[in-house]
Design an enzyme around this catalytic site. Sequence first.
Site, PDB file in Angstrom:
ATOM      1  N   GLU A 175       0.832  -1.208   0.000  1.00  0.00           N
ATOM      2  CA  GLU A 175       0.000   0.000   0.000  1.00  0.00           C
ATOM      3  C   GLU A 175       0.867   1.260   0.000  1.00  0.00           C
ATOM      4  O   GLU A 175       0.939   2.011   0.973  1.00  0.00           O
ATOM      5  CB  GLU A 175      -0.968  -0.036   1.186  1.00  0.00           C
ATOM      6  CG  GLU A 175      -1.941  -1.212   1.083  1.00  0.00           C
ATOM      7  CD  GLU A 175      -3.013  -1.195   2.143  1.00  0.00           C
ATOM      8  OE1 GLU A 175      -3.414  -0.099   2.570  1.00  0.00           O
ATOM      9  OE2 GLU A 175      -3.457  -2.293   2.554  1.00  0.00           O
ATOM     10  N   SER A 188      15.257  -1.053  -4.534  1.00  0.00           N
ATOM     11  CA  SER A 188      14.558  -2.314  -4.291  1.00  0.00           C
ATOM     12  C   SER A 188      13.140  -2.164  -4.799  1.00  0.00           C
ATOM     13  O   SER A 188      12.662  -1.044  -5.039  1.00  0.00           O
ATOM     14  CB  SER A 188      14.544  -2.658  -2.795  1.00  0.00           C
ATOM     15  OG  SER A 188      13.713  -1.739  -2.084  1.00  0.00           O
ATOM     16  N   HIS A 377     -17.431 -10.934   6.912  1.00  0.00           N
ATOM     17  CA  HIS A 377     -16.143 -10.271   7.093  1.00  0.00           C
ATOM     18  C   HIS A 377     -15.383 -10.914   8.240  1.00  0.00           C
ATOM     19  O   HIS A 377     -15.924 -11.117   9.328  1.00  0.00           O
ATOM     20  CB  HIS A 377     -16.334  -8.783   7.377  1.00  0.00           C
ATOM     21  CG  HIS A 377     -15.037  -8.037   7.509  1.00  0.00           C
ATOM     22  ND1 HIS A 377     -14.672  -7.348   8.646  1.00  0.00           N
ATOM     23  CD2 HIS A 377     -13.997  -7.896   6.650  1.00  0.00           C
ATOM     24  CE1 HIS A 377     -13.480  -6.801   8.466  1.00  0.00           C
ATOM     25  NE2 HIS A 377     -13.048  -7.123   7.268  1.00  0.00           N
ATOM     26  N   GLU A 379     -11.940 -10.020  10.009  1.00  0.00           N
ATOM     27  CA  GLU A 379     -10.715  -9.268  10.275  1.00  0.00           C
ATOM     28  C   GLU A 379      -9.925 -10.023  11.334  1.00  0.00           C
ATOM     29  O   GLU A 379     -10.466 -10.388  12.375  1.00  0.00           O
ATOM     30  CB  GLU A 379     -11.016  -7.858  10.751  1.00  0.00           C
ATOM     31  CG  GLU A 379      -9.784  -7.051  11.137  1.00  0.00           C
ATOM     32  CD  GLU A 379      -8.740  -7.003  10.024  1.00  0.00           C
ATOM     33  OE1 GLU A 379      -7.622  -7.530  10.243  1.00  0.00           O
ATOM     34  OE2 GLU A 379      -9.047  -6.461   8.952  1.00  0.00           O
ATOM     35  N   HIS A 447      -7.947  -8.827   1.880  1.00  0.00           N
ATOM     36  CA  HIS A 447      -7.255  -7.553   2.074  1.00  0.00           C
ATOM     37  C   HIS A 447      -6.015  -7.784   2.931  1.00  0.00           C
ATOM     38  O   HIS A 447      -5.950  -8.748   3.685  1.00  0.00           O
ATOM     39  CB  HIS A 447      -8.189  -6.530   2.708  1.00  0.00           C
ATOM     40  CG  HIS A 447      -9.102  -5.894   1.707  1.00  0.00           C
ATOM     41  ND1 HIS A 447      -9.300  -4.541   1.616  1.00  0.00           N
ATOM     42  CD2 HIS A 447      -9.859  -6.445   0.716  1.00  0.00           C
ATOM     43  CE1 HIS A 447     -10.145  -4.277   0.627  1.00  0.00           C
ATOM     44  NE2 HIS A 447     -10.505  -5.424   0.080  1.00  0.00           N
ATOM     45  N   GLU A 448      -5.042  -6.888   2.766  1.00  0.00           N
ATOM     46  CA  GLU A 448      -3.693  -7.093   3.318  1.00  0.00           C
ATOM     47  C   GLU A 448      -3.196  -8.490   2.913  1.00  0.00           C
ATOM     48  O   GLU A 448      -2.798  -9.303   3.745  1.00  0.00           O
ATOM     49  CB  GLU A 448      -3.661  -6.931   4.841  1.00  0.00           C
ATOM     50  CG  GLU A 448      -3.993  -5.544   5.336  1.00  0.00           C
ATOM     51  CD  GLU A 448      -5.491  -5.262   5.386  1.00  0.00           C
ATOM     52  OE1 GLU A 448      -5.915  -4.153   5.025  1.00  0.00           O
ATOM     53  OE2 GLU A 448      -6.239  -6.180   5.774  1.00  0.00           O
ATOM     54  N   GLU A 466      -6.958  -6.879  -2.294  1.00  0.00           N
ATOM     55  CA  GLU A 466      -6.497  -5.494  -2.227  1.00  0.00           C
ATOM     56  C   GLU A 466      -5.047  -5.467  -2.733  1.00  0.00           C
ATOM     57  O   GLU A 466      -4.816  -5.479  -3.922  1.00  0.00           O
ATOM     58  CB  GLU A 466      -6.631  -4.991  -0.790  1.00  0.00           C
ATOM     59  CG  GLU A 466      -6.392  -3.521  -0.602  1.00  0.00           C
ATOM     60  CD  GLU A 466      -6.439  -3.156   0.875  1.00  0.00           C
ATOM     61  OE1 GLU A 466      -6.908  -2.054   1.181  1.00  0.00           O
ATOM     62  OE2 GLU A 466      -5.994  -3.972   1.702  1.00  0.00           O
ATOM     63  N   GLU A 472      -9.706   3.559   0.444  1.00  0.00           N
ATOM     64  CA  GLU A 472      -9.775   3.945   1.851  1.00  0.00           C
ATOM     65  C   GLU A 472      -8.747   5.020   2.221  1.00  0.00           C
ATOM     66  O   GLU A 472      -8.982   5.838   3.109  1.00  0.00           O
ATOM     67  CB  GLU A 472      -9.579   2.713   2.739  1.00  0.00           C
ATOM     68  CG  GLU A 472      -8.221   2.059   2.600  1.00  0.00           C
ATOM     69  CD  GLU A 472      -8.196   0.626   3.102  1.00  0.00           C
ATOM     70  OE1 GLU A 472      -7.290   0.307   3.885  1.00  0.00           O
ATOM     71  OE2 GLU A 472      -9.069  -0.162   2.717  1.00  0.00           O
TER      72      GLU A 472
END
Length: 675
Positions: A175, A188, A377, A379, A447-448, A466, A472
């Site tokens: 991100e 890199s 969801h 998380e 995500h992540e 993602e 976001e």
Amino acid sequence: MKLKYSIIVSVFLIFFSSCKNKNSLTVNSPNNQISVIFNSNNEVINYSIAYKDSVLIKPSKLGFQFKGMQPLEKNLVISDFKYSNSNTTWTQVWGENEEIIDNYNKLFISLQEKEGLKRKINIVFKLYNDGVGFRYEIPTQKNIDSIYISNELTEFNFVKNHSAWFIPANFDSYETLYKNELLSEVPSANTPITFETKDGNFISIHEANLTNYAGMTLNKNSEDNLSFEANLVPWPNGVKVKTKTPMQSPWRTIQITDKAEKLVASNLILNLNEPNKIEDTSWIEPMKYIGIWWGMHLGTQTWTLGNRHGANTVETKKYINFASEHNISGVLVEGWNTGWENWGKKDAFDFVTPYEDFDLEEITKYATSKNIEFIGHVETGGAAQSFETNLDKIFSMYHNLGVKTVKTGYAGGIQTIGQYHHGQFMVNHYRNVVKQAAKYQIMIDAHEPIKPTGIRRAYPNMMTREGTRGMEWNAWSSGNPPEHHTILPFTRGLAGPIDYTPGTFDILFKNAKNRVKWNGLDDGTSRVNTTLAKQLALFIVLYSPLQMASDLIENYENQPAFKFIEDLATDWETSRVLNGKIGDYITIVRKDKKSANWFLGCITDENEKKLEIKLTFLDVNKKYLAEMYADGQTADWKINPQEIKISSIEVDSKTILNLKLAPGGGQAIKFTPLN
């Protein structure tokens, strides 16, 4: 996906004894534009790549170093090799294109140490008309069992100093905003990293079929500033990969084209993955969705229980009703389960217990009654081991409630000490989640995540992820600049679908009352850095089979522009990239798999852009109604982002449209055949 053999695969063998040069082998792409030379001279093994008779990559090292075992890099001789070629077509369950041509020439090389233990290693090259893939294989043999890779020696030694688009190497996150610098200035990189040559050619380095292995980043070679070395994400003890024979590495991929548009259209990554492993795919369906999510990022709602809690039963029913009335298939709800109040603590979530103001069973029944998919969801807050331990409990609960899609998240560091998001430990975790989800007929939006490497071909329930700086960031930071979206298709988008979550209409957050700052990056100037028309165009440009219209539903009420989202398809028969320049602009058209409709998305960076678009992709025997969502006359992402012009005209395949994109703007068009 069913493999269709359009041309009988021809295979021919050439044995070592017939080779004039026993140390060097060459293989070309089917169109003879790309050549790879493999060499085992001078005690080392290397490869080089030429494109249209010009060397792109000069001799570059191959091999491994190990913990507890001598390296496999020197004193290797070719013991056998095989050439073969294949030209087949296979069908995707879903995707940018229904039919995929898989046309390559292959060179399989068997190597063995000249002396000592005489260990064996194979290197496989596949050459396509748009690039090269190669991988290592360490076969079963008496002198190797357990393998601990301390360093993969793969190099990418460029000849010239190309322009590069990249994000710096990071073992936990992708991100980050992309940079554009000369290759020599890149210390890199995470992959994909994309290059433009002075000759107008394009190259991208990535990997395909990342399985039971660490993710690959690139480090600058200390001895050559035009060279990169593979740098694998380590385990806590420094070892990069722990495995046993037989071992296969991921494919190292070098996509090569003479136009930027062809790079975006490449299917090389997908073709280097295994065929579909899920026999019944009838439950796997692309869709549009909305959700209780954006309010938390804006700071108008919270994930935690309280008077601003977003995920309550009453609010969720409002979203379900809205979806039912507006041709939206799913509703995502974040923050419905307990544990958010313990954020940052070890194993904060049990993943299945609702907050007292949320009735999970009632909501899923209500969604079913409205023919709406409830999107679950999970998380983890980085508690991957806890999630994996509870996979069956979580997925069986969702399955019993009729839930077919689950969004997963791994925000924060991985709680298992010393582990990174992109190391072998987590690569295997992400894969286990996808495989277990398939047993319960559940699709995954991660995500992540670990970066996409094409495993959606083998596991088409791995829908989207993602793995980039998404929408976001606009809610609580300086946001994503207009050029960000014109870089993504040529970089991160080459790897696979992006759950960017476009579609925010309240661009300046004028309707976001009583916002509470919760993120340290929020300096009070947050906003979306596009025009409204560009938000619509992003649904076409940034591909995902699950497309979220991200804004609060009150910002869609009585908004004529929302009709484009209502009409939007999510599964495509074919896609074409009409034009594009990295960091400046791109135009993509896609044909709906379930109708004769086409959709066009065109975007620009911070500069105004005028583009001539020929509609030759349309059926020559038909007239179409073009519903156009264009930037208004005075639209500008900085000072007048909301102005949009909606109009309709009759067109056919001979029509030429002159599109005018505002600074930071775009245009979206739906083409519908007329009777």
